[in-house]
Motif scaffolding. Structure first.
Motif, PDB file in Angstrom:
ATOM      1  N   ALA A 233       0.846  -1.199   0.000  1.00  0.00           N
ATOM      2  CA  ALA A 233       0.000   0.000   0.000  1.00  0.00           C
ATOM      3  C   ALA A 233       0.877   1.243   0.000  1.00  0.00           C
ATOM      4  N   THR A 234       0.604   2.150  -0.942  1.00  0.00           N
ATOM      5  CA  THR A 234       1.251   3.455  -0.934  1.00  0.00           C
ATOM      6  C   THR A 234       0.156   4.498  -0.728  1.00  0.00           C
ATOM      7  N   ASN A 235       0.474   5.534   0.028  1.00  0.00           N
ATOM      8  CA  ASN A 235      -0.502   6.575   0.331  1.00  0.00           C
ATOM      9  C   ASN A 235      -0.104   7.882  -0.314  1.00  0.00           C
ATOM     10  N   ASP A 236      -1.107   8.614  -0.770  1.00  0.00           N
ATOM     11  CA  ASP A 236      -0.920   9.923  -1.366  1.00  0.00           C
ATOM     12  C   ASP A 236      -2.009  10.826  -0.792  1.00  0.00           C
ATOM     13  N   HIS A 237      -1.745  12.096  -0.713  1.00  0.00           N
ATOM     14  CA  HIS A 237      -2.776  13.010  -0.225  1.00  0.00           C
ATOM     15  C   HIS A 237      -2.760  14.302  -1.024  1.00  0.00           C
ATOM     16  N   TYR A 238      -3.900  14.939  -1.035  1.00  0.00           N
ATOM     17  CA  TYR A 238      -4.057  16.213  -1.721  1.00  0.00           C
ATOM     18  C   TYR A 238      -5.198  16.971  -1.045  1.00  0.00           C
ATOM     19  N   LYS A 239      -5.346  18.235  -1.394  1.00  0.00           N
ATOM     20  CA  LYS A 239      -6.452  19.035  -0.875  1.00  0.00           C
ATOM     21  C   LYS A 239      -7.496  19.180  -1.972  1.00  0.00           C
ATOM     22  N   ASP A 240      -8.763  18.942  -1.613  1.00  0.00           N
ATOM     23  CA  ASP A 240      -9.840  19.093  -2.583  1.00  0.00           C
ATOM     24  C   ASP A 240     -10.210  20.575  -2.735  1.00  0.00           C
ATOM     25  N   LYS A 241     -11.224  20.872  -3.530  1.00  0.00           N
ATOM     26  CA  LYS A 241     -11.621  22.250  -3.803  1.00  0.00           C
ATOM     27  C   LYS A 241     -12.042  23.003  -2.545  1.00  0.00           C
ATOM     28  N   GLN A 242     -12.533  22.285  -1.541  1.00  0.00           N
ATOM     29  CA  GLN A 242     -12.952  22.912  -0.289  1.00  0.00           C
ATOM     30  C   GLN A 242     -11.789  23.065   0.694  1.00  0.00           C
ATOM     31  N   GLY A 243     -10.605  22.617   0.303  1.00  0.00           N
ATOM     32  CA  GLY A 243      -9.441  22.723   1.174  1.00  0.00           C
ATOM     33  C   GLY A 243      -9.291  21.578   2.159  1.00  0.00           C
ATOM     34  N   ASN A 244     -10.130  20.551   2.031  1.00  0.00           N
ATOM     35  CA  ASN A 244     -10.043  19.386   2.914  1.00  0.00           C
ATOM     36  C   ASN A 244      -8.944  18.445   2.425  1.00  0.00           C
ATOM     37  N   ARG A 245      -8.217  17.901   3.361  1.00  0.00           N
ATOM     38  CA  ARG A 245      -7.169  16.930   3.033  1.00  0.00           C
ATOM     39  C   ARG A 245      -7.829  15.594   2.692  1.00  0.00           C
ATOM     40  N   VAL A 246      -7.472  15.072   1.531  1.00  0.00           N
ATOM     41  CA  VAL A 246      -8.003  13.796   1.076  1.00  0.00           C
ATOM     42  C   VAL A 246      -6.823  12.845   0.922  1.00  0.00           C
ATOM     43  N   GLU A 247      -6.933  11.675   1.534  1.00  0.00           N
ATOM     44  CA  GLU A 247      -5.877  10.674   1.427  1.00  0.00           C
ATOM     45  C   GLU A 247      -6.367   9.531   0.559  1.00  0.00           C
ATOM     46  N   ARG A 248      -5.478   9.067  -0.316  1.00  0.00           N
ATOM     47  CA  ARG A 248      -5.814   7.973  -1.219  1.00  0.00           C
ATOM     48  C   ARG A 248      -4.768   6.882  -1.078  1.00  0.00           C
ATOM     49  N   THR A 249      -5.210   5.660  -0.995  1.00  0.00           N
ATOM     50  CA  THR A 249      -4.310   4.508  -0.912  1.00  0.00           C
ATOM     51  C   THR A 249      -4.350   3.762  -2.231  1.00  0.00           C
ATOM     52  N   GLU A 250      -3.174   3.489  -2.763  1.00  0.00           N
ATOM     53  CA  GLU A 250      -3.046   2.694  -3.981  1.00  0.00           C
ATOM     54  C   GLU A 250      -2.452   1.347  -3.589  1.00  0.00           C
ATOM     55  N   TRP A 251      -3.046   0.257  -4.080  1.00  0.00           N
ATOM     56  CA  TRP A 251      -2.553  -1.085  -3.774  1.00  0.00           C
ATOM     57  C   TRP A 251      -1.796  -1.635  -4.968  1.00  0.00           C
ATOM     58  N   HIS A 252      -0.615  -2.190  -4.720  1.00  0.00           N
ATOM     59  CA  HIS A 252       0.247  -2.737  -5.758  1.00  0.00           C
ATOM     60  C   HIS A 252       0.453  -4.231  -5.501  1.00  0.00           C
ATOM     61  N   ASN A 253       0.374  -5.019  -6.549  1.00  0.00           N
ATOM     62  CA  ASN A 253       0.690  -6.449  -6.467  1.00  0.00           C
ATOM     63  C   ASN A 253       2.183  -6.604  -6.716  1.00  0.00           C
ATOM     64  N   ILE A 254       2.880  -7.235  -5.768  1.00  0.00           N
ATOM     65  CA  ILE A 254       4.327  -7.404  -5.850  1.00  0.00           C
ATOM     66  C   ILE A 254       4.645  -8.884  -6.017  1.00  0.00           C
ATOM     67  N   THR A 255       5.588  -9.185  -6.916  1.00  0.00           N
ATOM     68  CA  THR A 255       6.078 -10.546  -7.110  1.00  0.00           C
ATOM     69  C   THR A 255       7.592 -10.527  -6.970  1.00  0.00           C
ATOM     70  N   ALA A 256       8.116 -11.466  -6.209  1.00  0.00           N
ATOM     71  CA  ALA A 256       9.569 -11.606  -6.037  1.00  0.00           C
ATOM     72  C   ALA A 256       9.944 -13.051  -6.347  1.00  0.00           C
TER      73      ALA A 256
END
Length: 146
Positions: free
Chosen positions: A34-57
């Protein structure tokens, strides 16, 4: 000029690695990151988004993942993005995009298990001696860029 396919991720394991042992003793580990990213929406609220990655080793990295990586642990991963297709149980063609790891470094403190941390000076034998917090997959001859 050849293209470049390189991915660098820092995130937390979503589950313990699942390791399978294939014919000829080849090991393959799969887990999510899981990697997390955040940004502010038009109302100035902090929005956090999680992206899931499939890893193979593969091979030595798979064995390292099985031994040292645990759910929730923070890791640094370098690898290549790959998309492959397969047939599901209903014989439908499905696609999956995954990161094939070339290097995995453990970050942060000691995991819940007894895995090494950056402070430990134990040597782990892979292709060459490296500190145990960083593991690399040696390229196969057909993957060399020349």
């Amino acid at each position: 000029m050849a293209g470049i396919n390189k991915v660098i991720l820092v995130g937390n394991l979503g589950k313990d690695p699942e390791v399978r042992h294939l014919e000829g003793g080849v090991s393959v580990a799969s887990f999510t990151l899981a990697t997390n990213d955040h940004y502010k929406d038009k109302q100035g609220n902090r929005v956090e988004r999680t992206e899931w990655h499939n890893i193979t080793a593969w091979r030595g990295l798979a064995e390292m993942a099985e031994k040292y990586l645990k759910k929730g642990q923070q890791v640094y991963i370098e690898g290549k993005i790959r998309t492959r297709q397969y047939q599901d149980k209903d014989n439908q063609t499905r696609y999956i995009t995954e990161i094939v790891a070339d290097e995995i470094s453990m970050l942060g403190g000691r995991p819940q298990g007894d895995g090494p941390t950056a402070q430990d000076q134990v040597q782990v034998q892979m292709s060459a001696e490296e500190t145990p917090q960083t593991f690399r997959q040696e390229p196969e001859l057909n993957q060399l860029p020349f």
